[in-house]
Design an enzyme around this catalytic site. Structure first.
Site, PDB file in Angstrom:
ATOM      1  N   TYR A   1       0.797  -0.883  -0.384  1.00  0.00           N
ATOM      2  CA  TYR A   1       0.184  -0.020  -0.113  1.00  0.00           C
ATOM      3  C   TYR A   1       0.923   1.209   0.375  1.00  0.00           C
ATOM      4  CZ  TYR A   1      -3.777  -3.302   1.167  1.00  0.00           C
ATOM      5  OH  TYR A   1      -5.138  -4.121   0.131  1.00  0.00           O
TER       6      TYR A   1
ATOM      7  N   LYS B   1       3.859 -14.602   5.522  1.00  0.00           N
ATOM      8  CA  LYS B   1       3.749 -15.514   4.652  1.00  0.00           C
ATOM      9  C   LYS B   1       5.632 -15.684   4.118  1.00  0.00           C
ATOM     10  CE  LYS B   1       2.658 -18.253   0.753  1.00  0.00           C
ATOM     11  NZ  LYS B   1       1.617 -19.493   1.220  1.00  0.00           N
TER      12      LYS B   1
ATOM     13  N   ASP C   1      -2.085 -18.644   4.854  1.00  0.00           N
ATOM     14  CA  ASP C   1      -3.039 -19.932   3.997  1.00  0.00           C
ATOM     15  C   ASP C   1      -3.356 -20.357   5.073  1.00  0.00           C
ATOM     16  OD1 ASP C   1      -0.827 -20.459   4.267  1.00  0.00           O
ATOM     17  OD2 ASP C   1      -0.688 -21.600   2.318  1.00  0.00           O
TER      18      ASP C   1
ATOM     19  N   ASP D   1      -5.677  -6.373   5.600  1.00  0.00           N
ATOM     20  CA  ASP D   1      -6.734  -5.968   5.080  1.00  0.00           C
ATOM     21  C   ASP D   1      -7.776  -7.010   4.323  1.00  0.00           C
ATOM     22  OD1 ASP D   1      -8.626  -4.632   3.377  1.00  0.00           O
ATOM     23  OD2 ASP D   1      -7.444  -4.538   1.608  1.00  0.00           O
TER      24      ASP D   1
END
Ligand code: NAD
Length: 338
Positions: free
Chosen positions: A123, A172, A205, A229
């Site tokens: 972002y 991640k 995940d 988000d």
């Protein structure tokens, strides 16, 4: 007397903001509202989605309650929401997800907080096509040690202050070895300073699946911008959707509170938008201002209206026939009776 910037916003924004202001005032809090337009409404009037006077007012009050702002998809002006977060370095996005009795949802007794890093990574606005024929595009996600540390610390400090038991760091780092790896390294280090709080970490995940299967195992969740988000909307979905989801964007010197949903142009002007999201954002704002009693009063009145499930907008009860204004008036009635 508090001073607060009020940005009613686009689409359904003005109608839900007006109800929220009436309810906050009825709770007895003295606020000098400084009303300003931003987004599409400001383009029409000032040819600028974020006019300088909005920023000046924010610098004076340090606090805003904001309705949703429309952002064109794919092209056009950049998100005013993102611009405000960057301008005031609102690095922490606090997204509570809590079940209310009477609201149809997959689970009961959920009380989760997602703490999302709000200024870095994908972002940061570093993106472009790599050549004139637009054959490929790049978005560069920057994660800094300082940015990671302050958001993880925010999550732990929040947990400590609100007697939360556990903080889960989501990442991640198996694939994003540098950005994800740095965030995880910092999180594990900060965790050692809070021995009274349980700490663990999960790959994003797996986290998404675990939140759907067994959300009660989580308490405070802290993560980078894009994962935050997505996971905060997932958390809203666990408790009945975006209609009841508030968010706070918090920095060292300023804070902006808003409903999580957008400007809902499909239902604007129809008196059917649910005002609860922006009202709960107002409740978060009141707590930020130290107005705990007023916040509690509003939350209890809203909970009572939701529990009865009759005078609520049709997203909550399709058979109700009740609109934004009527639901707001029912909340006012409950406050007066309490
Ligand atoms: P949206 O949240 O506006 O609407 C999604 C769906 O939810 C629509 O069907 C809408 O009618 C419904 N909905 C939303 N809020 C509701 C409410 N209070 N009561 C009842 N139903 C409600 O999402 P979108 O359509 O993807 O986005 C519309 C615009 O809002 C876009 O320009 C987007 O960029 C912007 N947006 C702004 C913010 C913000 O200002 N913080 C957040 C999200 C989206």
């Amino acid at each position: 007397m508090h001073k607060v910037v009020l940005i009613p916003g686009d689409g359904i924004g003005p109608s839900i903001a007006e109800i929220a202001v009436r309810i906050i005032e009825a709770a007895g809090v003295k606020i000098e509202w400084q009303r300003h337009e931003a987004g599409l409404t400001a383009i029409d009037k000032y040819k600028d989605p974020l006019p300088a006077h909005v920023l000046e007012a924010m610098r004076e009050t340090h606090v805003a309650l904001k309705g949703p702002l429309t952002t064109p998809v794919g092209s056009g002006f950049r998100s005013v929401n993102v611009a405000l977060r960057q301008e005031f370095d609102l690095y922490a996005n606090l997204r509570p997800a809590k079940t209310f009795a009477g609201v149809p949802s997959r689970y009961q007794d959920i009380d989760l907080i997602v703490v999302r890093e709000n200024t870095e990574e994908f972002y940061a606005g570093i993106e472009h096509f790599i050549d004139p024929s637009h054959s490929a595009a790049e978005t560069i996600g920057v994660v800094t040690r300082a940015g990671s540390e302050r958001i993880v610390r925010f999550a732990y400090e929040y947990a400590r202050k609100h007697n939360r038991k556990k903080v889960t760091t989501v990442h991640k780092a198996n694939i994003l070895k540098y950005t994800g790896g740095l965030f995880l390294e910092v999180a594990r280090k900060v965790a050692t300073e809070y021995p009274e709080i349980q700490s663990n970490d999960k790959i994003v995940d797996n986290m998404a699946m675990q939140m759907v299967l067994n959300p009660h195992q989580f308490d405070v969740i802290v993560t980078t911008n894009l994962f935050g988000d997505i996971l905060s909307d997932l958390a809203s979905g666990l408790v009945g959707g975006l209609g009841l989801a508030p968010g706070g964007n918090i920095g060292y010197n300023a804070a902006i509170f808003e409903a999580v949903h957008g400007s809902a142009p499909d239902i604007a002007g129809k008196n059917i938008a649910n005002p609860a999201g922006i009202l709960l954002a107002g409740v978060m704002m009141l707590r930020h201002l130290g107005e705990f009693q007023a916040a509690e009063r509003i939350e209890l009145a809203l909970a009572s209206v939701l529990r009865e499930g009759k005078k609520v907008t049709r997203d909550l009860n399709p058979a109700s026939g009740v609109g934004t204004v009527e639901m707001g008036e029912e909340i006012l009635k409950k406050m007066a009776e309490a």
